[in-house]
Scaffold this motif. Structure first.
Motif, short mmCIF file in Angstrom:
data_model
loop_
_atom_site.label_atom_id
_atom_site.label_comp_id
_atom_site.label_asym_id
_atom_site.label_seq_id
_atom_site.Cartn_x
_atom_site.Cartn_y
_atom_site.Cartn_z
N ASP A 24 14.14 17.11 13.28
CA ASP A 24 13.95 18.02 12.15
C ASP A 24 12.80 17.51 11.27
O ASP A 24 12.66 16.31 11.03
N ASP A 25 11.97 18.43 10.75
CA ASP A 25 10.82 18.05 9.91
C ASP A 25 11.25 17.28 8.67
O ASP A 25 10.58 16.33 8.26
N ASP A 26 12.37 17.68 8.06
CA ASP A 26 12.85 16.98 6.87
C ASP A 26 13.25 15.54 7.19
O ASP A 26 12.98 14.63 6.42
N VAL A 27 13.90 15.39 8.33
CA VAL A 27 14.30 14.05 8.76
C VAL A 27 13.07 13.20 9.04
O VAL A 27 12.99 12.03 8.63
N GLN A 28 12.09 13.78 9.72
CA GLN A 28 10.85 13.07 10.03
C GLN A 28 10.13 12.65 8.75
O GLN A 28 9.66 11.51 8.63
N THR A 29 10.07 13.53 7.78
CA THR A 29 9.42 13.22 6.50
C THR A 29 10.14 12.09 5.78
O THR A 29 9.50 11.15 5.28
N GLU A 30 11.47 12.18 5.74
CA GLU A 30 12.23 11.12 5.08
C GLU A 30 12.05 9.79 5.80
O GLU A 30 11.90 8.73 5.16
N LEU A 31 12.06 9.82 7.12
CA LEU A 31 11.88 8.61 7.91
C LEU A 31 10.52 7.97 7.60
O LEU A 31 10.41 6.76 7.41
N GLU A 32 9.48 8.79 7.53
CA GLU A 32 8.14 8.28 7.23
C GLU A 32 8.07 7.69 5.82
O GLU A 32 7.43 6.66 5.60
N GLN A 33 8.75 8.32 4.86
CA GLN A 33 8.77 7.80 3.49
C GLN A 33 9.48 6.45 3.42
O GLN A 33 9.02 5.52 2.76
N ILE A 34 10.61 6.37 4.10
CA ILE A 34 11.36 5.10 4.12
C ILE A 34 10.53 4.01 4.78
O ILE A 34 10.44 2.89 4.28
N ARG A 35 9.90 4.35 5.90
CA ARG A 35 9.07 3.35 6.60
C ARG A 35 7.87 2.92 5.76
O ARG A 35 7.48 1.75 5.80
N ALA A 36 7.32 3.84 4.99
CA ALA A 36 6.20 3.48 4.10
C ALA A 36 6.68 2.48 3.05
O ALA A 36 5.97 1.52 2.71
N SER A 37 7.88 2.67 2.56
CA SER A 37 8.45 1.72 1.59
C SER A 37 8.65 0.36 2.24
O SER A 37 8.36 -0.69 1.64
N ILE A 38 9.16 0.35 3.45
CA ILE A 38 9.35 -0.90 4.19
C ILE A 38 8.00 -1.60 4.38
O ILE A 38 7.88 -2.82 4.18
N ASP A 39 6.98 -0.84 4.75
CA ASP A 39 5.65 -1.42 4.94
C ASP A 39 5.12 -2.04 3.64
O ASP A 39 4.51 -3.12 3.66
N ASN A 40 5.36 -1.38 2.51
CA ASN A 40 4.94 -1.92 1.22
C ASN A 40 5.67 -3.22 0.89
O ASN A 40 5.07 -4.17 0.39
N ILE A 41 6.95 -3.25 1.18
CA ILE A 41 7.74 -4.46 0.93
C ILE A 41 7.25 -5.59 1.83
O ILE A 41 7.11 -6.74 1.39
N ASP A 42 6.96 -5.29 3.09
CA ASP A 42 6.44 -6.31 4.01
C ASP A 42 5.12 -6.88 3.48
O ASP A 42 4.91 -8.10 3.52
N ALA A 43 4.25 -6.03 2.97
CA ALA A 43 2.98 -6.50 2.41
C ALA A 43 3.24 -7.38 1.19
O ALA A 43 2.61 -8.45 1.05
N ALA A 44 4.18 -6.99 0.35
CA ALA A 44 4.51 -7.79 -0.83
C ALA A 44 5.06 -9.16 -0.40
O ALA A 44 4.71 -10.19 -0.99
N LEU A 45 5.91 -9.18 0.61
CA LEU A 45 6.45 -10.45 1.11
C LEU A 45 5.34 -11.39 1.58
O LEU A 45 5.37 -12.59 1.28
N VAL A 46 4.38 -10.85 2.30
CA VAL A 46 3.27 -11.67 2.78
C VAL A 46 2.50 -12.26 1.60
O VAL A 46 2.18 -13.46 1.58
N HIS A 47 2.24 -11.46 0.58
CA HIS A 47 1.50 -11.95 -0.58
C HIS A 47 2.31 -12.97 -1.37
O HIS A 47 1.75 -13.98 -1.84
N VAL A 48 3.60 -12.75 -1.51
CA VAL A 48 4.46 -13.71 -2.21
C VAL A 48 4.52 -15.03 -1.44
O VAL A 48 4.44 -16.11 -2.02
N LEU A 49 4.65 -14.95 -0.13
CA LEU A 49 4.67 -16.17 0.69
C LEU A 49 3.34 -16.92 0.58
O LEU A 49 3.32 -18.15 0.49
N ALA A 50 2.24 -16.20 0.59
CA ALA A 50 0.93 -16.84 0.45
C ALA A 50 0.84 -17.57 -0.90
O ALA A 50 0.36 -18.71 -0.96
N GLU A 51 1.32 -16.94 -1.94
CA GLU A 51 1.33 -17.57 -3.27
C GLU A 51 2.23 -18.81 -3.27
O GLU A 51 1.88 -19.85 -3.82
N ARG A 52 3.38 -18.70 -2.65
CA ARG A 52 4.30 -19.84 -2.57
C ARG A 52 3.64 -21.02 -1.85
O ARG A 52 3.73 -22.16 -2.28
#
Length: 95
Positions: free
Chosen positions: A2-30
């Protein structure tokens, strides 16, 4: 799918990708800070590992994980992985 499910899945995955990027930057700082610790230890002939501090940090992280509804055993494994890498860096600095 379903298009709504696909859209929600993409939004959730975008959030996960942002968190992964933040983790990398925090680890680099550490690691910038742990490199400073490694240089200080080398300059003053201190051992690369500090088992007492590591034990305190593991207990602290397990408690934080528990408060955050994260598996404390996972948090401990994660911190042990980081500690092993930090010690490896300290040994290399000590050279």
């Amino acid at each position: 799918m379903d298009d709504d499910v696909q859209t929600e899945l993409e939004q959730i995955r975008a959030s996960i990708d942002n968190i992964d990027a933040a983790l990398v930057h925090v680890l680099a700082e550490r690691f910038k800070y742990t490199q400073r610790v490694g240089r200080l230890k080398a300059e003053h002939d201190l051992p690369p590992a500090d088992p007492d501090r590591e034990s305190r940090q593991i207990a602290r992280l397990r408690s934080l994980a528990d408060d955050a509804d994260l598996d404390p055993a996972f948090a401990e494994k994660f911190l042990n992985f980081i500690i092993d890498e930090v010690i490896r860096h300290h040994e290399a600095i000590r050279g």
